[in-house]
Design an enzyme around this catalytic site. Structure first.
Site, short mmCIF file in Angstrom:
data_model
loop_
_atom_site.label_atom_id
_atom_site.label_comp_id
_atom_site.label_asym_id
_atom_site.label_seq_id
_atom_site.Cartn_x
_atom_site.Cartn_y
_atom_site.Cartn_z
CG ASP A 162 -11.13 15.31 1.97
OD1 ASP A 162 -10.17 15.02 1.23
OD2 ASP A 162 -11.78 14.46 2.59
CD GLU A 182 -15.09 3.69 1.61
OE1 GLU A 182 -16.13 3.15 1.19
OE2 GLU A 182 -14.52 3.36 2.67
CE LYS A 212 -11.45 11.58 4.43
NZ LYS A 212 -10.42 12.32 3.68
CE LYS A 228 -12.76 12.61 0.19
NZ LYS A 228 -11.72 11.78 -0.42
NE ARG A 232 -7.64 5.81 -2.47
CZ ARG A 232 -7.80 5.06 -1.37
NH1 ARG A 232 -7.14 3.94 -1.22
NH2 ARG A 232 -8.57 5.46 -0.39
CG ASN A 233 -13.33 8.01 -4.50
OD1 ASN A 233 -14.24 7.22 -4.65
ND2 ASN A 233 -12.64 8.10 -3.37
N GLY A 287 -10.19 15.19 6.34
CA GLY A 287 -9.55 16.40 5.84
C GLY A 287 -8.81 16.08 4.56
CE1 TYR A 329 -4.26 -1.55 0.17
CE2 TYR A 329 -3.05 -3.17 1.46
CZ TYR A 329 -4.17 -2.81 0.73
OH TYR A 329 -5.19 -3.71 0.58
N1 LIG Z 1 -6.06 6.41 1.21
C1 LIG Z 1 -6.32 7.65 1.50
O1 LIG Z 1 -5.64 8.57 1.01
C2 LIG Z 1 -7.43 7.99 2.44
C3 LIG Z 1 -8.43 7.08 2.73
N2 LIG Z 1 -9.45 7.44 3.56
C4 LIG Z 1 -10.52 6.51 3.89
O2 LIG Z 1 -10.00 5.50 4.75
C5 LIG Z 1 -10.75 4.30 4.59
C6 LIG Z 1 -9.79 3.15 4.38
O3 LIG Z 1 -9.13 3.44 3.17
P1 LIG Z 1 -7.69 2.97 2.76
O4 LIG Z 1 -6.85 2.60 3.89
O5 LIG Z 1 -7.18 4.00 1.86
O6 LIG Z 1 -8.12 1.68 1.92
P2 LIG Z 1 -7.20 0.59 1.27
O7 LIG Z 1 -7.96 0.04 0.13
O8 LIG Z 1 -5.84 1.14 1.07
O9 LIG Z 1 -7.12 -0.49 2.45
C7 LIG Z 1 -8.25 -1.13 2.98
C8 LIG Z 1 -7.80 -2.05 4.10
O10 LIG Z 1 -8.97 -2.76 4.57
C9 LIG Z 1 -8.71 -4.16 4.48
N3 LIG Z 1 -9.95 -4.83 4.17
C10 LIG Z 1 -10.58 -4.93 2.97
N4 LIG Z 1 -11.70 -5.67 3.10
C11 LIG Z 1 -11.77 -6.02 4.40
C12 LIG Z 1 -12.68 -6.81 5.15
N5 LIG Z 1 -13.74 -7.37 4.61
N6 LIG Z 1 -12.43 -6.97 6.48
C13 LIG Z 1 -11.35 -6.40 7.05
N7 LIG Z 1 -10.44 -5.66 6.39
C14 LIG Z 1 -10.67 -5.49 5.08
C15 LIG Z 1 -7.65 -4.33 3.39
O11 LIG Z 1 -6.96 -5.53 3.56
C16 LIG Z 1 -6.79 -3.11 3.65
O12 LIG Z 1 -5.92 -3.37 4.72
C17 LIG Z 1 -11.70 4.55 3.41
O13 LIG Z 1 -12.97 4.84 3.91
C18 LIG Z 1 -11.12 5.76 2.71
O14 LIG Z 1 -12.10 6.55 2.07
C19 LIG Z 1 -9.47 8.67 4.16
C20 LIG Z 1 -8.48 9.57 3.93
C21 LIG Z 1 -7.38 9.30 3.07
O1 LIG Z 2 -9.81 10.97 1.21
C1 LIG Z 2 -8.81 11.13 0.57
C2 LIG Z 2 -7.97 12.33 0.68
O2 LIG Z 2 -8.37 13.16 1.72
C3 LIG Z 2 -8.38 10.07 -0.39
O3 LIG Z 2 -9.18 10.09 -1.50
P1 LIG Z 2 -9.33 8.78 -2.40
O4 LIG Z 2 -10.02 7.76 -1.55
O5 LIG Z 2 -10.15 9.22 -3.59
O6 LIG Z 2 -7.94 8.37 -2.79
#
Ligand SMILES: NC(=O)C1=CN([C@@H]2O[C@H](COP(=O)(O)OP(=O)(O)OC[C@H]3O[C@@H](n4cnc5c(N)ncnc54)[C@H](O)[C@@H]3O)[C@@H](O)[C@H]2O)C=CC1
Ligand SMILES: O=C(CO)COP(=O)(O)O
Length: 332
Positions: free
Chosen positions: A243, A280, A105, A190, A254-255, A135, A48
């Site tokens: 954001d 998401e 989110k 967003k 990603r979105n 944020g 990741y």
């Molecule tokens: N990546 C970013 O820049 C940001 C992400 N977010 C939010 O954070 C949240 C998590 O996103 P990310 O970490 O980026 O996602 P990601 O796709 O990078 O990781 C998701 C994690 O959840 C795990 N996972 C998937 N399905 C699962 C299940 N059924 N049970 C347990 N674990 C499971 C995966 O193995 C992985 O470790 C989302 O809601 C996203 O919108 C918020 C701000 C920034």
């Molecule tokens: O929430 C995010 C930045 O604040 C990350 O956005 P994405 O999930 O679209 O990559």
């Protein structure tokens, strides 16, 4: 000393674990796969956050009880649509007095609940210790220690302050808030607007088009948020416009990238097949649209994104539909 647990070893869970560890808060992460846990224990998460050396002070385990033991702060960072099922497995492991922090989110399909509501319901957690972080926080940039600000919200602002103090390395500046509804909705909506901006980009549209979508998208977010009891000021802050700008402008989103591929002519199934991380907005456009309909709020951009993602309309068609809407006052 404050101790933290982070459940979820994806990009944001791992980057936030680094924020806590760099802020002096030791972290134990919970991961599903032993191979990932081993990698984190060896100091990186190449799946990741490739090329990033994780700080000392982070360790990982596949055992939820071990991860959460003695934690004052438990951070949840899994996809929004799996949270309820995850909490059914984890609820027994969560310490009774810990702050439970949502990084997610999204809005749950079927119930139209925000993540803090799912945590209260499925985790049996009192709302006064449920915290949301949102944020302009693209995970890769935070993991590279590029300066950014964020909002940490809880109805009990002392708990928000405790989490903020534990999440304050030199490159991450959290502001506190009592507006859980606004902060959560800003983050979820967003993503849907970023899908629309990505589609516009993929269709070859310019900056006027994208700025128009971003601004009218913010109007939809504020209308819905105010109907649900959010503070309108939140939407002009980091969890609102902040954001929205980061996500709609950044090739790291990603979105936005998902929308871009749709705009270039790929089908939804084709884009899903090449998307490795959680976008998401793809699922939440449907639940947010339902939430808006349930509350009689007009959300034309969200409606058209859902028409592309779930009803097979083409991005080109829906732009036409948006431009042909009846004229109205900007403030309505
Ligand atoms: N990546 C970013 O820049 C940001 C992400 N977010 C939010 O954070 C949240 C998590 O996103 P990310 O970490 O980026 O996602 P990601 O796709 O990078 O990781 C998701 C994690 O959840 C795990 N996972 C998937 N399905 C699962 C299940 N059924 N049970 C347990 N674990 C499971 C995966 O193995 C992985 O470790 C989302 O809601 C996203 O919108 C918020 C701000 C920034
Ligand atoms: O929430 C995010 C930045 O604040 C990350 O956005 P994405 O999930 O679209 O990559």
């Amino acid at each position: 000393m404050t101790r933290a647990a982070v459940f979820g070893t994806g990009s944001w869970g791992t980057a936030y674990a680094a924020v806590l560890a760099d802020g002096g808060t030791p972290v134990t992460m919970w991961g599903r796969r032993q191979a990932m846990v081993d990698q984190i224990n060896a100091g990186s998460n190449e799946d990741y956050l490739p090329g990033i050396r994780l700080p000392e002070g982070i360790r990982a385990t596949t055992d939820p009880v071990e991860a959460a033991a003695d934690a004052d702060i438990v951070v949840l960072a899994v996809p929004s649509q799996t949270l309820r099922a995850n909490l059914a497995e984890w609820a027994h492991a969560l310490p009774r007095r810990a702050a439970i922090v949502s990084l997610m989110k999204g809005v749950e399909l079927g119930t139209t609940k925000r993540m803090s509501e799912v945590i209260a319901e499925a985790g049996g957690i009192e709302p006064g210790r449920i915290v949301v972080v949102s944020g302009p926080n693209l995970a890769k940039e935070i993991a590279q220690k590029q300066p950014a600000a964020s909002v940490i919200a809880c109805i009990d602002e002392r708990i928000a302050e405790m989490v903020a103090e534990a999440s304050n390395p030199p490159y991450f500046r959290p502001y506190t808030s009592g507006d859980v509804i606004g902060v959560e909705l800003g983050g979820a909506v967003k993503n849907v607007i970023a899908l629309a901006v990505g589609m516009a980009e993929g269709l070859g549209m310019g900056d006027n088009s994208k700025a128009s979508i971003i601004t009218r998208g913010l109007a939809e977010t504020s209308r819905l948020g105010m109907k649900l009891g959010a503070d309108p000021v939140t939407f002009s802050g980091l969890a609102g416009v902040g954001d929205l700008i980061a996500t709609c402008m950044s090739p790291l989103s990603r979105n936005r990238t998902f929308g871009l591929n749709l705009g270039k002519g790929m089908t939804v199934d084709e884009v899903v097949a090449v998307t490795r991380q959680t976008a998401e907005g793809v699922k939440s456009c449907e639940s947010i649209l339902q939430l808006a309909h349930d509350h009689g709020v007009s959300v034309p951009i969200i409606e058209q994104v859902a028409a592309v993602v779930h009803d097979g309309r083409s991005p080109k068609e829906v732009v036409g539909a948006l431009m042909l809407r009846a004229l109205k006052n900007e403030a309505e």
